[in-house]
Design an enzyme around this catalytic site. Structure first.
Site, PDB file in Angstrom:
ATOM      1  N   HIS A   1      -9.240   1.522   5.500  1.00 58.72           N
ATOM      2  CA  HIS A   1      -8.308   1.419   5.956  1.00 58.72           C
ATOM      3  C   HIS A   1      -7.974   2.274   7.349  1.00 58.72           C
ATOM      4  CE1 HIS A   1      -3.854   2.050   6.232  1.00 58.72           C
ATOM      5  NE2 HIS A   1      -3.492   1.012   6.393  1.00 58.72           N
TER       6      HIS A   1
ATOM      7  N   GLY B   1       2.550   2.387  10.621  1.00 58.77           N
ATOM      8  CA  GLY B   1       4.112   3.558  10.547  1.00 58.77           C
ATOM      9  C   GLY B   1       4.892   4.120  11.881  1.00 58.77           C
TER      10      GLY B   1
ATOM     11  N   GLY C   1       3.411  -1.234   4.116  1.00 61.73           N
ATOM     12  CA  GLY C   1       2.887   0.247   3.849  1.00 61.73           C
ATOM     13  C   GLY C   1       4.606   0.501   3.687  1.00 61.73           C
ATOM     14  N   GLY C   2       5.249   1.061   4.283  1.00 62.55           N
ATOM     15  CA  GLY C   2       6.876   1.903   3.735  1.00 62.55           C
ATOM     16  C   GLY C   2       7.798   1.263   3.625  1.00 62.55           C
TER      17      GLY C   2
ATOM     18  N   ASN D   1       0.668  -1.060   0.298  1.00 62.72           N
ATOM     19  CA  ASN D   1       0.241  -0.026   0.337  1.00 62.72           C
ATOM     20  C   ASN D   1       0.752   0.923  -0.250  1.00 62.72           C
ATOM     21  OD1 ASN D   1      -2.462   1.508   0.506  1.00 62.72           O
ATOM     22  ND2 ASN D   1      -2.350   1.461   2.448  1.00 62.72           N
ATOM     23  N   TRP D   2       0.884   2.079  -1.105  1.00 56.59           N
ATOM     24  CA  TRP D   2       1.404   2.935  -0.932  1.00 56.59           C
ATOM     25  C   TRP D   2       1.355   4.525  -0.551  1.00 56.59           C
ATOM     26  CZ3 TRP D   2       4.073   2.462  -7.166  1.00 56.59           C
ATOM     27  CH2 TRP D   2       4.178   1.489  -7.316  1.00 56.59           C
ATOM     28  N   LYS D   3      -0.359   4.080  -0.159  1.00 52.86           N
ATOM     29  CA  LYS D   3      -0.419   5.248   0.658  1.00 52.86           C
ATOM     30  C   LYS D   3      -0.719   6.875  -0.339  1.00 52.86           C
ATOM     31  CE  LYS D   3      -0.438   3.561   4.829  1.00 52.86           C
ATOM     32  NZ  LYS D   3       0.399   3.572   6.388  1.00 52.86           N
TER      33      LYS D   3
ATOM     34  N   SER E   1       4.570  -2.154  10.557  1.00 53.38           N
ATOM     35  CA  SER E   1       5.307  -2.299  10.307  1.00 53.38           C
ATOM     36  C   SER E   1       6.211  -3.566  10.222  1.00 53.38           C
ATOM     37  CB  SER E   1       6.188  -1.640  11.261  1.00 53.38           C
ATOM     38  OG  SER E   1       5.787  -0.354  12.237  1.00 53.38           O
TER      39      SER E   1
ATOM     40  N   GLU F   1      -6.299   4.936   8.068  1.00 54.85           N
ATOM     41  CA  GLU F   1      -5.966   6.003   7.661  1.00 54.85           C
ATOM     42  C   GLU F   1      -7.475   6.571   7.574  1.00 54.85           C
ATOM     43  OE1 GLU F   1      -2.385   5.564   5.568  1.00 54.85           O
ATOM     44  OE2 GLU F   1      -1.468   4.999   7.568  1.00 54.85           O
TER      45      GLU F   1
ATOM     46  N   GLU G   1      -4.813  -4.571  10.719  1.00 53.49           N
ATOM     47  CA  GLU G   1      -3.693  -3.775  10.807  1.00 53.49           C
ATOM     48  C   GLU G   1      -4.152  -3.044  11.706  1.00 53.49           C
ATOM     49  OE1 GLU G   1      -1.988  -2.862   6.519  1.00 53.49           O
ATOM     50  OE2 GLU G   1      -3.465  -1.216   6.884  1.00 53.49           O
TER      51      GLU G   1
HETATM   52  P1  13P Z   1       3.716   0.631   7.827  1.00 52.19           P
HETATM   53  O1  13P Z   1       3.792  -0.744   7.075  1.00 52.19           O
HETATM   54  O2  13P Z   1       4.029   1.475   7.364  1.00 52.19           O
HETATM   55  O3  13P Z   1       3.537   0.130   8.954  1.00 52.19           O
HETATM   56  O4  13P Z   1       1.796   0.817   7.226  1.00 52.19           O
HETATM   57  C1  13P Z   1       0.738  -0.452   7.135  1.00 52.19           C
HETATM   58  C2  13P Z   1      -0.069  -0.367   6.859  1.00 52.19           C
HETATM   59  O5  13P Z   1      -0.858   1.498   6.436  1.00 52.19           O
HETATM   60  C3  13P Z   1      -0.302  -0.330   5.146  1.00 52.19           C
HETATM   61  O6  13P Z   1      -1.916  -0.504   4.805  1.00 52.19           O
END
Ligand code: 13P
Length: 253
Positions: free
Chosen positions: A98, A176, A237-238, A12-14, A216, A100, A170
């Protein structure tokens, strides 16, 4: 039981990566994963980079996902994108609910179920996210929160609809933050969610559901997480922004 469930490694590149950065990512990433025959690979770029990702991933086994979609096919919803639009753009999956979006766009469990239903009707596979925040975990409310999010969200689908979704656990405190859930903590949450599925639907639905862990996930902790039978993959994510890192995660057996 988990041997019957095919692993899914999703990124997930956000709000990261322009079109040119997307092309550069795939040029580096694809040769590093070979045919990745042991798992499904999904990447969710921002809307504006979807076309570039679809083009770059053509001929590979990487599926492209939207990060969100609306519950209506079209309408006066400024800033929104419908599941049909994602399908036409070449997406096969979409992330729904999600944390966020729950936090910054006030998405509710009811919206999550409506969005999931609309995505399924359009032919997309929703990756439905849920998870408790730090305070909820610290005050012993994890199961209560997960069960509420489950029942009001994916649990409100029909059994047939439900059989076509992916779930992503999640925990918000792990997103993050570098504070990954330990494999045991993640597995316990997955086990609890599978129990919710059993109660709401059936033992077969629970056994067949693929639950991804997100929060993470990095190349140095993926092995321990995937050693847990309960974890059917990861939503990253990251670490999905770096082709080497995400390839190392995908290539973990
Ligand atoms: P991180 O891997 O950056 O913690 O993000 C997880 C995430 O929200 C994937 O959707």
């Amino acid at each position: 039981m988990s041997t019957a469930r095919r692993r899914v490694m999703a990124g997930n590149w956000k709000m990261y990566k322009t079109q040119s950065e997307t092309r550069a990512f795939f040029a580096a990433f694809l040769p590093m994963i070979g045919d990745a025959a042991h798992c499904d690979v999904v990447m969710a770029p921002p809307f504006t980079s979807i076309a570039a990702a679809v083009e770059a991933a053509k001929g590979s086994r990487v599926a492209i996902a939207g990060q969100n979609s609306h519950w209506q096919k079209e309408g006066a919803f400024t800033g929104e994108v419908s599941p049909q639009m994602l399908v036409e753009a070449g997406c096969t999956h979409v992330i729904v609910g999600h944390s966020e979006r729950r936090q910054y766009a006030n998405e509710t469990d009811d919206m999550v179920s409506q969005k999931s239903r609309a995505a399924l009707a359009a032919g997309l596979t929703p990756v439905v996210c849920l998870g408790e925040n730090f305070t909820e975990r610290e005050t012993g409310k994890t199961q209560e929160v997960l069960s509420q999010q489950f029942i009001g969200g994916p649990g409100a689908l029909t059994a047939e609809e439900f059989s076509r979704i992916l779930l992503a656990y999640e925990p918000v405190w792990a997103i993050g933050t570098g504070r990954t859930a330990t494999p045991d903590i993640a597995a316990a949450a997955h086990r609890f969610l599978r129990q919710c599925v059993r109660d709401q639907f059936s033992p077969e639905a629970a056994a067949g559901l693929r639950i991804l862990y997100g929060g993470s996930v990095k190349p140095d902790n993926i092995q321990g997480l995937m050693a847990q039978e309960e974890l059917d993959g990861a939503l990253v994510g990251g670490a999905s922004l770096d082709p080497k890192w995400f390839a190392a995660i995908v290539n973990t057996k």
